[in-house]
Design a protein around this motif. Structure first.
Motif, short mmCIF file in Angstrom:
data_model
loop_
_atom_site.label_atom_id
_atom_site.label_comp_id
_atom_site.label_asym_id
_atom_site.label_seq_id
_atom_site.Cartn_x
_atom_site.Cartn_y
_atom_site.Cartn_z
N SER A 272 28.24 27.12 0.05
CA SER A 272 27.03 26.49 0.60
C SER A 272 26.35 25.58 -0.40
CB SER A 272 26.04 27.57 1.06
OG SER A 272 25.38 28.16 -0.06
N ALA A 274 24.85 26.94 -3.03
CA ALA A 274 23.91 27.79 -3.74
C ALA A 274 24.50 28.21 -5.08
CB ALA A 274 23.57 29.02 -2.90
N THR A 310 20.78 27.90 0.78
CA THR A 310 20.32 28.55 2.00
C THR A 310 18.85 28.95 1.85
OG1 THR A 310 21.03 30.72 1.17
CG2 THR A 310 22.61 29.47 2.50
N ARG A 316 14.24 26.81 -2.04
CA ARG A 316 15.37 26.32 -2.84
C ARG A 316 14.89 25.44 -3.99
NH1 ARG A 316 19.09 23.81 1.94
NH2 ARG A 316 17.84 24.83 3.55
#
Length: 483
Positions: A272, A274, A310, A316
């Motif tokens: 993703s 991350a 996410t 984030r």
């Protein structure tokens, strides 16, 4: 003058101000062309503090700022000072870049306010990516373009202009104590900052510290920054061969450093996008509304490119870690040959969520590197720089005073916001001056593009930032030091 609202106030004065406050707001407005001109002169000085650039430009910038501080006529002392950076063995190293320190003692029980900004700037990058020369300030529309036009020479000029307006309205004999501290190496990691604080602790002591090096929610809405991420940066060198070799003859059996480095760097993130480094902390937070469409507009995501990570976008950006490759030493495409590269160096810049000490974060990243090295490659980590994250205590009277000044100058409700960037020295300020109330303000907005080509300052934001600070100083001149 009376402290009651006056019906004879200038027609464009915000409602609810006293006549002195309205005169102050008007003084900033009338002086704005001069403030922009003074800022433009500072922008013309290419004061890049990185070690590969000429330090004479930073020295010239410090001289210019010191001259402006002296011209204000309110400081008892104006000095250009340097402190040693920390050496590799923990002992004092070479001197850092020059800072400007101007002081004025408080009188009659008034508080002392320390005004911080920095006069050094980031490297300009490639000239061809700028629409106008990076060190030639240029006004297009309602924005002033140039390297440092916002980050942070506008912070420097907002302090100078606010003091100038205060002097015009209150006279030069006001009671408020002032410390003007304009650093010269913030963009190079503030490597002498801690030693500077220790060497000049008494001169820097203050009741309120205003750090003008952050941003605003948008061009119409002010922000008070209440959380900042920390940082970990270092050089990572990946080596696989004793010397370069022909890629056609040995490729497919001998691992080259580029392949090893790419595989290692890819391990920092999951599918993703991350961060996938065990031991780096992050969390979801309550934050103002800000979705992926806003991110796409503000950062200029290309069609089809999806955001990383996410959770909520602001979580984030404000409360989760990042790992970014900001530079790489390798053959250019133009100079590429059919060669297995023996060694590759990259610059890693990680941002650390508030609440995690930067040293612990570095240890987690270092562990990850050692655990994920492919093909038995050799790795070396050096040129390490760390800075702790920070959470602002919003319970003090100075925060209330700052938000009131923002509300009056902007005509909008201020937002308490986090930022994804780092100002590591704020932790040093908090450590050395634990009783001081710290206010993190700024002149940037989502379209400023600090650190990037075409950095710019919105001139309306600039005016309102000066008015905010001038109102804050005038009001603090009328209160006791700890009340």
């Amino acid at each position: 003058m009376t402290d009651a609202p006056d019906s004879s106030l200038p027609p464009n004065a915000p409602p609810g101000l006293t006549d002195r406050e309205a005169a102050l707001v008007e003084a900033v407005q009338l002086a704005l062309p001069a403030s922009i001109a003074e800022l433009s002169a500072l922008v013309r000085i290419p004061s890049v503090s990185w070690s590969a650039f000429d330090p004479a430009h930073v020295a010239a910038s410090a001289e210019a700022v010191a001259g402006h501080a002296r011209d204000l006529g309110v400081f008892e002392s104006v000095e250009i000072l340097r402190a040693p950076m920390a050496g590799a063995d923990g002992q004092p190293g070479e001197l850092g870049q020059p800072a400007v320190l101007a002081t004025r003692a408080a009188r009659n029980g008034r508080p002392t306010v320390l005004l911080y900004a920095h006069h050094d700037v980031q490297p300009p990058g490639r000239d061809e990516e700028w629409e106008s020369p990076p060190f030639e300030p240029t006004v297009r529309g309602d924005r002033l373009y140039g390297r440092g036009a916002a980050d942070d020479k506008a912070g420097v000029e907002s302090h100078l202009s606010a003091i100038r307006a205060l002097t015009e309205v209150a006279g030069p004999d006001f009671d408020l104590g002032l410390v003007l501290f304009i650093e010269g190496e913030e963009e190079f990691g503030s490597r002498s900052f801690a030693n500077f604080l220790e060497a000049h602790r008494e001169k820097l002591a203050a009741d309120v510290i205003v750090v003008a090096d952050s941003d605003n929610w948008d061009t119409q809405t002010p922000s008070l920054t209440v959380s900042l991420r920390g940082n970990v940066t270092f050089r990572l060198t990946v080596s696989t061969l004793a010397h370069a070799s022909h890629s056609g003859m040995f490729g497919g059996a001998a691992p080259d450093a580029m392949v090893a480095a790419v595989r290692l760097l890819a391990s920092f993130h999951d599918d993703s996008g991350a961060v996938a480094v065990a031991g780096l902390e992050g969390r979801e937070i309550d934050a103002p509304p800000y979705g992926e469409d806003s991110l796409r507009d503000d950062v200029g995501l290309l069609d089809g490119v999806t955001p990383l990570g996410t959770g909520s976008v602001l979580s984030r950006m404000w409360a989760k870690p990042t790992v970014t490759v900001t530079g790489i030493d390798a053959p250019s495409v133009a100079n590429a040959s059919n060669t297995l590269i023996p060694s590759v160096s990259v610059r890693i810049s990680a941002r650390i969520a508030p609440g995690q000490p930067a040293q612990k974060a570095f240890e987690a990243i270092e562990r990850h590197v050692r655990d994920h090295v492919p093909f038995g490659a050799h790795v070396a980590i050096d040129d390490v720089d760390t800075g702790d994250p920070f959470l602002v205590d919003t319970s003090g009277w100075a925060v209330t005073a700052a938000k009131d000044a923002m509300r009056d100058a902007w005509g909008a409700e201020p937002v308490e916001a986090g930022i994804g960037g780092s100002i590591p020295f704020i932790s040093d300020l908090s450590r050395v001056f634990p009783e001081a109330q710290i206010l993190v303000t700024g002149v940037e907005d989502p379209n400023t593009r600090a650190h990037s080509p075409n950095e710019s300052l919105h001139l309306g934001v600039f005016k309102r930032a000066i008015q905010t600070e001038a109102l804050l100083l005038l009001r603090l001149d009328g209160r006791g030091g700890n009340s």
